[in-house]
Design a protein around this motif. Sequence first.
Motif, PDB file in Angstrom:
ATOM      1  N   SER A  49       0.843  -1.188   0.000  1.00  0.00           N
ATOM      2  CA  SER A  49       0.000   0.000   0.000  1.00  0.00           C
ATOM      3  C   SER A  49       0.878   1.237   0.000  1.00  0.00           C
ATOM      4  N   VAL A  50       0.304   2.319  -0.477  1.00  0.00           N
ATOM      5  CA  VAL A  50       1.026   3.578  -0.551  1.00  0.00           C
ATOM      6  C   VAL A  50       0.244   4.604   0.233  1.00  0.00           C
ATOM      7  N   MET A  96      -3.981   9.933   2.351  1.00  0.00           N
ATOM      8  CA  MET A  96      -4.548   8.980   1.408  1.00  0.00           C
ATOM      9  C   MET A  96      -3.791   7.662   1.487  1.00  0.00           C
ATOM     10  N   THR A  97      -4.521   6.558   1.505  1.00  0.00           N
ATOM     11  CA  THR A  97      -3.934   5.225   1.478  1.00  0.00           C
ATOM     12  C   THR A  97      -4.439   4.513   0.231  1.00  0.00           C
ATOM     13  N   SER A  98      -3.503   4.110  -0.638  1.00  0.00           N
ATOM     14  CA  SER A  98      -3.859   3.504  -1.918  1.00  0.00           C
ATOM     15  C   SER A  98      -3.374   2.068  -1.972  1.00  0.00           C
ATOM     16  N   GLN A  99      -4.250   1.164  -2.427  1.00  0.00           N
ATOM     17  CA  GLN A  99      -3.887  -0.239  -2.578  1.00  0.00           C
ATOM     18  C   GLN A  99      -4.418  -0.776  -3.899  1.00  0.00           C
ATOM     19  N   PRO A 100      -3.774  -1.822  -4.448  1.00  0.00           N
ATOM     20  CA  PRO A 100      -4.286  -2.421  -5.684  1.00  0.00           C
ATOM     21  C   PRO A 100      -5.706  -2.929  -5.484  1.00  0.00           C
ATOM     22  N   PHE A 136     -12.528   5.638  -2.301  1.00  0.00           N
ATOM     23  CA  PHE A 136     -12.763   5.754  -3.730  1.00  0.00           C
ATOM     24  C   PHE A 136     -12.533   4.390  -4.374  1.00  0.00           C
ATOM     25  N   THR A 137     -13.552   3.892  -5.062  1.00  0.00           N
ATOM     26  CA  THR A 137     -13.510   2.515  -5.529  1.00  0.00           C
ATOM     27  C   THR A 137     -14.518   2.333  -6.658  1.00  0.00           C
ATOM     28  N   LYS A 138     -14.501   1.142  -7.278  1.00  0.00           N
ATOM     29  CA  LYS A 138     -15.562   0.748  -8.190  1.00  0.00           C
ATOM     30  C   LYS A 138     -16.670   0.083  -7.390  1.00  0.00           C
ATOM     31  N   TYR A 139     -17.905   0.295  -7.812  1.00  0.00           N
ATOM     32  CA  TYR A 139     -19.030  -0.371  -7.169  1.00  0.00           C
ATOM     33  C   TYR A 139     -20.165  -0.493  -8.185  1.00  0.00           C
ATOM     34  N   TYR A 162      -8.878   2.555 -13.083  1.00  0.00           N
ATOM     35  CA  TYR A 162      -9.241   2.412 -11.676  1.00  0.00           C
ATOM     36  C   TYR A 162      -8.533   1.218 -11.042  1.00  0.00           C
ATOM     37  N   GLN A 163      -7.232   1.141 -11.246  1.00  0.00           N
ATOM     38  CA  GLN A 163      -6.464  -0.018 -10.789  1.00  0.00           C
ATOM     39  C   GLN A 163      -6.263  -0.044  -9.277  1.00  0.00           C
ATOM     40  N   ASN A 164      -6.507   1.067  -8.596  1.00  0.00           N
ATOM     41  CA  ASN A 164      -6.364   1.124  -7.139  1.00  0.00           C
ATOM     42  C   ASN A 164      -7.683   1.561  -6.510  1.00  0.00           C
ATOM     43  N   ARG A 165      -7.823   1.283  -5.243  1.00  0.00           N
ATOM     44  CA  ARG A 165      -8.846   1.954  -4.454  1.00  0.00           C
ATOM     45  C   ARG A 165      -8.115   2.773  -3.405  1.00  0.00           C
TER      46      ARG A 165
END
Length: 430
Positions: free
Chosen positions: A14-15, A52-56, A231-234, A39-42
């Motif tokens: 995670s970043v 902000m915390t970003s993960q695959p 922030f994600t796909k749904y 949208y490769q990360n959420r």
Amino acid sequence: MKTKLLLASVLALSVQQTVFAQTDALGYTQVNMTMGNNYQNRVFVNLADANMTSQPANSWDIAFYRNSNYEFGSRVNDALDIEVYTAATDLAEWDNINLNNIDSWGEPLYNPDQTTDLSQGAFEQGPITSSNPNQPATGWGLYNGVTHVIEGKAIFVLKYANGTYYKFAIVSAYGGYTFKYSKWNGSAWGPTETKTLANGTDDAFFNYFSFTTGAKVPALEPSRSAWDLMFTKYYTFYNNIMMYPLSGAIQSPNVKVAMVQPETQATSTYSMPADTSFSSNITTVGHSWKGIGTVKSDVVYYIKKGSDYYRMYFITNGGATTGDMYFKYKNITQTLGIKEVGKKASFGVYPNPTTADKKVTVLFDIKERANNKGNVEVYDLTGKVVYSAELTNQAGFYKQDINLSHLTSGNYLVKITYGGNTETKKLIVK
């Protein structure tokens, strides 16, 4: 095994990034949030510090809710475009599941977006119900009142957009989940894998599991108190036509959001929405700010977390090409004049100074309901009470309008009493 563990570690990277952005002339911080190409990360965002915390997004298949021994829930990964079908309602049918029957299994299930409960995903929309109040049903299993274990009943088939199929069943749940799954190899089901995933003690809403690695995927979510928007796909029922994957912001169960449209975004003057406008629906923000490749210029969100209030609006929609979703926000708590009244409530008076109509609003957030009567009094500088009213005795966030049109212009004191505590604020009447 070492290869699998290494892959799991790589996928779980995670970043974290803190936004050090200058505020604009109106005091708004700009957050350049991006989910990346396609949208490769959420991305989890904390409004308190713009962290902000970003993960695959595609490193897991199933998420298991992990609040307590007695609570349950799960979600499938929308980023993998999964359709969930109920193939059977008896675990004894596990070896008899035939993909040729998929057309007879009814409409696919999805994680619901019109819900206030983040834990209730696709499997909880399943067919297992109960008319017995002493034996609650979960959509996939039934509660055993003797053992306190939820015993799985339903078998699901997960259909992926890339043509992959898994059959899956939650066998039992108590303090964690025991489940089994098998992958379709093109002509037959592969070996059945049975796993048990304990809730654990880390402070996150979910544990995550990958069918690819056959293991828990660690560190895929910050602690519960460390994020406000994800922030994600749904999936949503788009245009009342079909279930369709979109991208946007899902809110934490710790916040409530009010959407206002139309409202000028970049302005120094605004009005707080009514308390009934604040919603716990997880997609109150969602994709409602988007236009076609642009943003709606008249949509504003008010976000409440604890005794803090934020005002927020979007300025960039980069679409799938970049995944950019830039927004501006600021903490408006101080602007609203929010103060703590003991430990039982928070209050504010807005606007201060008043506008020409001399109407103000008392904003109240009641933490405890029982026996907490309150009142608001307005004093002139001689100590005379020039206005008095009882505060509505209810729990939660609400506002009470006060008409001070009978007062002459000048300085006054507003005294709030609630639950045996008092606070006094200066009010300027124009």
